[in-house]
Design a protein around this motif. Structure first.
Motif, mmCIF file in Angstrom:
data_model
loop_
_atom_site.group_PDB
_atom_site.id
_atom_site.type_symbol
_atom_site.label_atom_id
_atom_site.label_comp_id
_atom_site.label_asym_id
_atom_site.label_seq_id
_atom_site.Cartn_x
_atom_site.Cartn_y
_atom_site.Cartn_z
ATOM 1 N N UNK A 293 5.448 20.562 2.297
ATOM 2 C CA UNK A 293 4.602 20.294 1.144
ATOM 3 C C UNK A 293 5.021 19.141 0.263
ATOM 4 N N UNK A 294 5.675 18.130 0.826
ATOM 5 C CA UNK A 294 6.025 16.959 0.030
ATOM 6 C C UNK A 294 5.309 15.721 0.549
ATOM 7 N N UNK A 295 5.159 14.758 -0.312
ATOM 8 C CA UNK A 295 4.465 13.523 0.018
ATOM 9 C C UNK A 295 5.467 12.511 0.566
ATOM 10 N N UNK A 296 5.122 11.915 1.725
ATOM 11 C CA UNK A 296 6.000 10.929 2.347
ATOM 12 C C UNK A 296 5.178 9.742 2.857
ATOM 13 N N UNK A 297 5.825 8.594 2.998
ATOM 14 C CA UNK A 297 5.181 7.455 3.625
ATOM 15 C C UNK A 297 5.027 7.724 5.118
ATOM 16 N N UNK A 298 3.846 7.474 5.653
ATOM 17 C CA UNK A 298 3.575 7.786 7.053
ATOM 18 C C UNK A 298 4.511 7.033 7.998
ATOM 19 N N UNK A 299 4.843 5.797 7.656
ATOM 20 C CA UNK A 299 5.658 4.974 8.540
ATOM 21 C C UNK A 299 7.139 5.322 8.477
ATOM 22 N N UNK A 300 7.490 6.299 7.667
ATOM 23 C CA UNK A 300 8.882 6.703 7.547
ATOM 24 C C UNK A 300 9.614 5.902 6.487
ATOM 25 N N UNK A 301 10.768 6.414 6.071
ATOM 26 C CA UNK A 301 11.539 5.740 5.041
ATOM 27 C C UNK A 301 10.848 5.825 3.688
ATOM 28 N N UNK A 302 11.278 4.965 2.785
ATOM 29 C CA UNK A 302 10.667 4.972 1.458
ATOM 30 C C UNK A 302 10.458 3.550 0.931
ATOM 31 N N UNK A 303 10.269 2.596 1.859
ATOM 32 C CA UNK A 303 10.122 1.213 1.448
ATOM 33 C C UNK A 303 8.705 0.688 1.578
ATOM 34 N N UNK A 304 8.352 -0.323 0.789
ATOM 35 C CA UNK A 304 7.026 -0.937 0.876
ATOM 36 C C UNK A 304 6.899 -1.774 2.144
ATOM 37 N N UNK A 305 5.677 -1.873 2.661
ATOM 38 C CA UNK A 305 5.418 -2.620 3.886
ATOM 39 C C UNK A 305 4.445 -3.758 3.623
ATOM 40 N N UNK A 306 4.733 -4.915 4.225
ATOM 41 C CA UNK A 306 3.782 -6.022 4.173
ATOM 42 C C UNK A 306 2.636 -5.776 5.136
ATOM 43 N N UNK A 307 2.954 -5.357 6.346
ATOM 44 C CA UNK A 307 1.926 -5.076 7.348
ATOM 45 C C UNK A 307 1.786 -3.573 7.537
ATOM 46 N N UNK A 308 0.534 -3.111 7.501
ATOM 47 C CA UNK A 308 0.262 -1.684 7.672
ATOM 48 C C UNK A 308 -1.127 -1.521 8.273
ATOM 49 N N UNK A 309 -1.593 -0.287 8.387
ATOM 50 C CA UNK A 309 -2.891 -0.022 9.004
ATOM 51 C C UNK A 309 -3.714 0.915 8.127
ATOM 52 N N UNK A 310 -5.036 0.735 8.231
ATOM 53 C CA UNK A 310 -6.002 1.612 7.564
ATOM 54 C C UNK A 310 -6.940 2.162 8.631
ATOM 55 N N UNK A 311 -7.154 3.468 8.657
ATOM 56 C CA UNK A 311 -8.089 4.094 9.587
ATOM 57 C C UNK A 311 -9.494 4.009 9.024
#
Length: 522
Positions: A293-311
């Motif tokens: 029940x906790x919120x996490x970044x899907x890509x893992x870790x806790x850092x911001x990403x320059x490149x990512x994806x949107x469904x």
């Protein structure tokens, strides 16, 4: 279903403190505007990939004249309930320590473009208000609380909450302190969400600079006590000096019809690793709910990403659209901003001369009251901006031209003015961290319209002029280091203005057009 690759930030240039909202099939992001009006800028998207300017909400509700640098409109939040849009925002009137005069207000409208109601005053105990609509029909206002008694420089003392009565249009009942913050300190930007059995509180911590972070806590009871995420912060760049995106924090989340969750947050892209000339921008990443029940970044870790994806449900491609052009032939483009005062016919209109913008002079370029300028956000590290104007000054105290403007302490201004010995001339001035420089170059020019241009190539910029159909541009001074046009809470602006220190409204300039073209790629 399609996964669309995108690059952050999705809102380039000065677009901080993003708050995201979904209504029907529309997504909206509202961002802070500080001393620039109209305030509370809103962007719209259908797919979370491409975002376009939609409106600015605060058009008639505020008076920012005299407000301090980096004050005024902080962290607006939009919500929607029973056919009404709600906006809560802070108007910061003073930031002089140990106190902070931060007044919170609420307005409503049937559509995102209004008409918006008169402001309802809420409280002044702290900034970053957020309105939560609970499933039982009750509404709760959250905000950071400021405690002048603290011996630390930043005196944010946690998050408080109080019920808002929609009928009485006022806060009612007890004030609940629901989060004291962590050792990251500077706890602010609260947003509350209900997911499953829990209320989730998302906050920003660590200050809005390099230590910025997102911290999450939760409770089964809205008034607490709230349990801290054991793996906080869930997003930060504080320990990632090599990340292209820095200062990541101040987040909010949204769920799509496809069942995916996304978080928008502010970030910076420091030029040469040290100067965020574009200000604080808006980025997006997918988040997930873990089994516990906790919120996490899907890509893992806790850092911001320059490149990512949107469904998305359809094929889409991220499009860069930062160019801006106004030929002043009809209505003034809505994307323009003015400083602390709204645009009105008393100083800025399209009626004085056909197909021109007539701008009447105001105070000096450093005024906190009647600064007559129009400006747009710098959205690219590499760009040029051009304007053409007709201006006939009669005194060295009269000036009109083109500027790069961060705030009243930091700007570059090339302008037409008058010299007792040379007549109409072009000059260049600079203010860096409050230290003023008037460059010795004085360029006499004959009567007629003049084009002014600035070319910016990352950390340097150079001004030019052209007159009477000249084929080539002539330089105004030497290339200038621009790294000082960074800092504070806003980003750099490119503007046109008219100033007169002899007499209020003592002169006017007619602008034929203004064009901005960015050369950065996605």
């Amino acid at each position: 279903m399609y996964r669309t690759k995108i690059k952050n930030p999705i809102l380039r240039g000065f677009n901080p403190d993003p708050n995201i909202l979904k209504v029907d099939d529309n997504y909206y992001i509202v961002v802070s505007s500080f001393e620039w009006l109209p305030g509370a800028r809103v962007y719209h998207s259908k797919d979370l990939v491409n975002w376009n300017y939609e409106t600015d909400i605060l058009k008639n509700q505020v008076d920012l004249r005299g407000n301090p640098q980096n004050g005024s409109i902080w962290a607006p939040q939009i919500s929607y309930d029973n056919g009404l849009f709600y906006l809560v925002y802070t108007d910061v009137k003073s930031t002089k320590r140990p106190f902070k005069d931060s007044h919170n207000y609420l307005i409503t409208a049937p559509t995102i473009k209004g008409p918006w109601s008169k402001p309802v005053y809420l409280n002044s105990s702290g900034f970053d208000p957020s309105l939560f609509h609970d499933r039982d029909g009750r509404k709760w206002l959250l905000n950071e609380i400021w405690d002048y008694r603290l011996i630390t420089g930043n005196k944010s003392a946690g998050i408080i909450m109080q019920e808002y009565d929609d009928q009485k249009q006022q806060l009612v009942g007890p004030v609940y302190k629901i989060f004291n913050g962590t050792e990251l300190a500077k706890t602010e930007a609260p947003h509350l969400y209900k997911y499953g059995d829990y209320y989730y509180l998302i906050t920003a911590e660590g200050g809005t600079g390099s230590g910025h972070s997102v911290t999450v806590c939760r409770s089964k009871k809205i008034t607490g006590p709230y349990e801290l995420d054991p793996h906080y912060p869930m997003l930060t760049a504080r320990d990632k000096p090599d990340s292209p995106l820095q200062c990541a924090g101040h987040a909010s989340i949204v769920q799509t019809p496809l069942g995916k969750w996304y978080m928008v947050y502010l970030c910076t892209r420091p030029l040469l690793g040290k100067a965020a000339i574009l200000g604080r921008e808006t980025a997006i990443q997918e988040v997930i709910w873990t089994e516990d029940g906790w919120l996490r970044l899907k890509d893992g870790g806790n850092g911001p990403l320059v490149e990512t994806e949107i469904l998305t449900t359809h094929q889409s491609k991220q499009i860069k659209n930062t160019d801006f052009f106004d030929d002043f032939n009809s209505e003034l483009k809505e994307e323009w901003n003015s400083l602390r005062i709204l645009v009105d016919d008393s100083w800025c209109n399209l009626k004085g001369r056909k197909s021109y913008l007539r701008m009447t002079s105001g105070d000096s370029i450093q005024s906190l009251f009647e600064h007559h300028m129009l400006a747009i956000r710098q959205k690219d590290f590499h760009f040029d901006a051009i304007t053409k104007l007709d201006y006939n000054p009669k005194s060295y105290n009269q000036m009109a031209g083109l500027m790069l403007y961060l705030n009243d302490d930091n700007y570059l201004y090339t302008y037409l003015t008058y010299d007792e010995n040379r007549g109409r001339v072009i000059r260049l001035m600079k203010c860096k961290n409050g230290e003023f420089t008037l460059f010795p170059t004085i360029i006499p020019i004959e009567d007629g319209e003049v084009e002014l241009k600035v070319e910016v190539n990352g950390p340097t910029g150079k001004f030019y002029y052209r007159i009477n159909g000249m084929d080539t541009w002539q330089a105004v001074g030497t290339p200038q280091d621009l790294l000082f046009l960074a800092g504070g809470f806003t980003g750099n602006f490119i503007g046109i203005g008219v100033h007169d220190m002899d007499q209020k409204s003592g002169s006017y300039a007619d602008f034929d057009y203004f064009a901005y073209h960015g050369f950065d790629s996605l």
